[in-house]
Design an enzyme around this catalytic site. Structure first.
Site, PDB file in Angstrom:
ATOM      1  N   LYS A 168      46.179  18.978 -38.172  1.00  0.00           N
ATOM      2  CA  LYS A 168      44.787  18.828 -38.808  1.00  0.00           C
ATOM      3  C   LYS A 168      44.412  17.667 -39.348  1.00  0.00           C
ATOM      4  CE  LYS A 168      42.912  19.663 -42.387  1.00  0.00           C
ATOM      5  NZ  LYS A 168      41.595  18.788 -42.246  1.00  0.00           N
ATOM      6  N   GLU A 244      53.272  12.336 -48.458  1.00  0.00           N
ATOM      7  CA  GLU A 244      52.642  11.098 -48.864  1.00  0.00           C
ATOM      8  C   GLU A 244      51.484  11.078 -49.533  1.00  0.00           C
ATOM      9  OE1 GLU A 244      54.315   8.415 -48.118  1.00  0.00           O
ATOM     10  OE2 GLU A 244      55.778   9.094 -46.764  1.00  0.00           O
ATOM     11  N   CYS A 278      46.274   3.943 -50.288  1.00  0.00           N
ATOM     12  CA  CYS A 278      47.120   4.594 -51.218  1.00  0.00           C
ATOM     13  C   CYS A 278      47.912   3.457 -51.830  1.00  0.00           C
ATOM     14  CB  CYS A 278      47.999   5.644 -50.621  1.00  0.00           C
ATOM     15  SG  CYS A 278      48.733   5.031 -49.090  1.00  0.00           S
ATOM     16  N   GLU A 379      43.845   7.378 -60.045  1.00  0.00           N
ATOM     17  CA  GLU A 379      43.675   6.347 -58.923  1.00  0.00           C
ATOM     18  C   GLU A 379      42.256   6.239 -58.546  1.00  0.00           C
ATOM     19  OE1 GLU A 379      44.633   8.511 -55.201  1.00  0.00           O
ATOM     20  OE2 GLU A 379      45.684   6.908 -54.410  1.00  0.00           O
TER      21      GLU A 379
HETATM   22  P1  NAP Z   1      42.879  15.291 -49.628  1.00  0.00           P
HETATM   23  O1  NAP Z   1      41.572  15.590 -50.071  1.00  0.00           O
HETATM   24  O2  NAP Z   1      44.132  15.571 -50.057  1.00  0.00           O
HETATM   25  O3  NAP Z   1      42.716  15.388 -48.021  1.00  0.00           O
HETATM   26  C1  NAP Z   1      43.901  14.997 -47.113  1.00  0.00           C
HETATM   27  C2  NAP Z   1      43.969  16.144 -46.111  1.00  0.00           C
HETATM   28  O4  NAP Z   1      44.017  17.295 -46.698  1.00  0.00           O
HETATM   29  C3  NAP Z   1      42.551  16.234 -45.258  1.00  0.00           C
HETATM   30  O5  NAP Z   1      42.965  16.474 -43.760  1.00  0.00           O
HETATM   31  C4  NAP Z   1      42.006  17.327 -46.037  1.00  0.00           C
HETATM   32  O6  NAP Z   1      41.011  18.033 -45.142  1.00  0.00           O
HETATM   33  C5  NAP Z   1      43.372  18.230 -46.190  1.00  0.00           C
HETATM   34  N1  NAP Z   1      43.007  19.323 -47.334  1.00  0.00           N
HETATM   35  C6  NAP Z   1      42.072  19.231 -48.475  1.00  0.00           C
HETATM   36  N2  NAP Z   1      42.354  20.183 -48.958  1.00  0.00           N
HETATM   37  C7  NAP Z   1      43.453  21.137 -48.222  1.00  0.00           C
HETATM   38  C8  NAP Z   1      44.059  22.492 -48.396  1.00  0.00           C
HETATM   39  N3  NAP Z   1      43.779  23.221 -49.366  1.00  0.00           N
HETATM   40  N4  NAP Z   1      44.793  22.984 -47.440  1.00  0.00           N
HETATM   41  C9  NAP Z   1      45.077  21.997 -46.289  1.00  0.00           C
HETATM   42  N5  NAP Z   1      44.485  20.903 -46.172  1.00  0.00           N
HETATM   43  C10 NAP Z   1      43.710  20.363 -47.140  1.00  0.00           C
HETATM   44  O7  NAP Z   1      43.135  13.747 -49.737  1.00  0.00           O
HETATM   45  P2  NAP Z   1      41.926  12.478 -49.469  1.00  0.00           P
HETATM   46  O8  NAP Z   1      40.977  12.319 -50.578  1.00  0.00           O
HETATM   47  O9  NAP Z   1      41.365  12.752 -48.154  1.00  0.00           O
HETATM   48  O10 NAP Z   1      42.927  11.139 -48.963  1.00  0.00           O
HETATM   49  C11 NAP Z   1      43.019  10.301 -49.952  1.00  0.00           C
HETATM   50  C12 NAP Z   1      44.089  10.371 -50.904  1.00  0.00           C
HETATM   51  O11 NAP Z   1      45.260  10.243 -50.019  1.00  0.00           O
HETATM   52  C13 NAP Z   1      44.571   9.296 -51.792  1.00  0.00           C
HETATM   53  O12 NAP Z   1      45.218  10.223 -53.099  1.00  0.00           O
HETATM   54  C14 NAP Z   1      45.613   8.374 -51.366  1.00  0.00           C
HETATM   55  O13 NAP Z   1      46.374   7.811 -52.156  1.00  0.00           O
HETATM   56  C15 NAP Z   1      46.477   9.544 -50.418  1.00  0.00           C
HETATM   57  N6  NAP Z   1      47.071   8.738 -49.163  1.00  0.00           N
HETATM   58  C16 NAP Z   1      48.577   8.417 -49.395  1.00  0.00           C
HETATM   59  C17 NAP Z   1      49.135   7.791 -48.336  1.00  0.00           C
HETATM   60  C18 NAP Z   1      50.673   7.569 -48.525  1.00  0.00           C
HETATM   61  O14 NAP Z   1      50.955   7.392 -47.266  1.00  0.00           O
HETATM   62  N7  NAP Z   1      51.146   7.850 -49.501  1.00  0.00           N
HETATM   63  C19 NAP Z   1      48.403   7.327 -47.350  1.00  0.00           C
HETATM   64  C20 NAP Z   1      46.910   7.479 -47.177  1.00  0.00           C
HETATM   65  C21 NAP Z   1      46.296   8.302 -48.276  1.00  0.00           C
HETATM   66  P3  NAP Z   1      39.349  17.762 -45.398  1.00  0.00           P
HETATM   67  O15 NAP Z   1      39.170  16.180 -44.817  1.00  0.00           O
HETATM   68  O16 NAP Z   1      38.804  18.404 -44.205  1.00  0.00           O
HETATM   69  O17 NAP Z   1      38.926  17.930 -46.848  1.00  0.00           O
END
Ligand code: NAP
Length: 475
Positions: A168, A244, A278, A379
């Protein structure tokens, strides 16, 4: 969506819009899948598992290699789509597609090296043999900030290991995911082995991933908050998890470092993807002896950056992903200035020259940042750089480690022992030493503390998709 080897609509027939964050324009309608679609995809992955895991590693390798060739050949088209749906400048999008394709190539090779072990047993009539076998059906969830490489970083090792997968992608960036699944299909990945479920509301799909007993592994990249939610859900069936998550990278410029050289690196990595990576530094700690030179060089580089549509020439700052991201950055800047920080440049939303149609924030530098400010702890995920002077190299490890995150950290120094001491003392999973890009398909990427569990990339990344099985033979 792509389920059981076929492109299909959502079960309910609904769609959602994908928009360009630089212009606000709609660029596509995409299937709005839900729980039933996720369940169907999991069934398909389960049905395909015996065949795929039973193939030789050589045959799987050939398919992954073909996928690498196709993704490389299509890099310009995929990059263009990425810039339109995610916003990053075209050159950065090309870099990401190449980085994403690297995982296909690297795991095409590494999949052939899933070696077992024979271990001397405690009895003369006993033999120990260790096998590594694929964990089974994998459910993967990826974010929007690196919409191609975060997918291949999971799909390539999972498929190389012999697992089947349901992905997804983020709702903001399903188009890159669709392009990657076209690559996989054209490369000859068999029916049901790799499935794509797009959707606007992630919760029902996530719910199916964690509750469906056919799923044996959840792999997630995204925020720490969502990662915890999924890990808690996965615990009920003791599914394997790889997470991650977010970061709060410190960037240390020690007393003996060249502050001008360090500033050049700091700008490049801080404003990478408009600060939406990130591994972007979130606290720039600079020894007081070099802080003026560092700040002068840093600000001079930042004020020369041009924000705009990533498809235009000379753009180095793209939009933020959405209004919520703008609000978060505005809140952190307002909080910092109210508590005494000084805005050296930027500090506001960009509205001129049509930028008001997108989500643009001026690249910003803050001085006099202190630990009581939100930006010191939370962050940022945006183009705001807080500079924090410090007086003694001996204090800096404790200051840098004072966060519940532990993903990336950077240190600039010309002193070998200081470099080694800092490398060893930082509680972060990825450390750049006079280096701002310590990543690559062959290297383990991942965080300590609340930045996650497990590693992606390298042989560790393959291990995340393998179970260890011991055989004790009486002979
Ligand atoms: P997010 O809100 O957690 O979303 C990430 C993914 O999770 C999206 O596909 C999102 O879907 C999905 N998601 C959200 N709520 C969910 C739920 N209840 N059940 C299942 N899936 C769910 O994070 P983001 O804001 O998009 O991404 C930014 C974050 O990612 C930052 O904190 C960044 O540091 C971190 N990141 C970490 C890495 C690493 O390698 N450590 C790499 C890149 C990013 P939707 O888009 O449909 O909401």
């Amino acid at each position: 969506m792509f389920i059981k080897g076929e492109w299909c609509d959502a079960a309910g027939g609904k769609t959602f819009e994908v928009t360009n964050p630089a212009t606000g324009e709609k660029i596509a309608d995409v299937a709005d899948g839900g729980q039933a679609d996720a369940a169907r995809a999991i069934d398909a992955a389960h049905a395909a598992f015996a065949g795929w895991s039973g193939m030789t590693a050589y045959d799987r390798s050939r398919i992954l290699y073909k996928a690498w060739e196709l993704m490389s050949a299509r890099q310009a088209d995929i990059a263009r789509i990425m810039t339109q749906e995610q916003g990053k400048p075209l050159r950065a999008a090309m870099n990401e597609v190449r980085y994403g394709a690297d995982f296909l190539l690297w795991y095409a090779e590494e999949g052939k090296r899933v070696y077992g072990e024979t271990i001397p047993a405690p009895r003369a009539d006993q033999r120990f043999i260790v096998l590594h076998q694929p964990v089974g059906v994998v459910a993967a969830i990826t974010p929007w900030n690196y919409p191609a490489s975060m997918i291949t970083r999971k799909v390539a090792p999972a498929l190389a290991a012999g697992c089947t997968i349901v992905l997804k992608p983020a709702e903001a960036t399903p188009l890159c995911a669709i392009e990657i699944f076209k690559v996989l299909a054209d490369a000859g990945v068999p029916e049901g082995v790799a499935n794509l479920v797009t959707g606007f509301d992630p919760a029902p799909i996530g719910e199916e991933f964690v509750t469906n007993p056919l799923v044996r592994k959840i792999t997630f990249t995204g925020s720490t908050e969502t990662g915890k939610l999924l890990a808690k859900g996965a615990a009920d069936q003791m599914k394997r998890v790889s997470l991650e998550l977010g970061g709060h990278a410190p960037f240390l410029v020690l007393k003996d470092a060249d502050p001008v050289f360090a500033a050049k690196g700091a700008v490049l990595v801080k404003y990478l993807n408009s600060g939406q990576a990130c591994i972007c530094p979130n606290r720039l700690f600079v020894h007081r002896s070099g802080v003026d030179a560092f700040t002068e060089e840093f600000v001079s580089r930042v004020t020369r950056m041009r924000a705009g549509n990533g498809l235009d020439d000379g753009i180095s700052i793209g939009p933020l992903v959405n209004e919520k991201a703008i609000e978060k950055v505005e809140r952190q800047v307002a909080d910092a200035t109210a508590k005494g920080a000084e805005v050296l440049c930027g500090g506001h939303r960009l509205m001129e020259d049509g930028l008001d149609r997108g989500h643009f924030f001026a690249p910003t530098v803050l001085a006099n940042v202190t630990p009581d400010m939100l930006i010191y702890r939370e962050e940022t995920f945006g183009p705001v750089a807080p500079i924090i002077p410090f007086d003694d190299d001996d204090d800096i490890l404790a200051m840098a480690n004072d966060t519940h995150y532990g993903l990336a950290a950077y240190v600039y120094t010309q002193n070998l022992s200081a470099a080694m001491r800092t490398f060893e003392g930082l509680r972060f999973g990825i450390i750049g030493i006079n280096d701002i890009n310590p990543t690559g398909a062959a290297a383990p990427f991942g965080g300590m503390k609340e930045s996650g569990l497990g590693r992606e990339g390298g042989h560790e990344g393959l291990g995340e998709y393998l179970e260890t099985k011991l055989g004790g033979f009486s002979v």
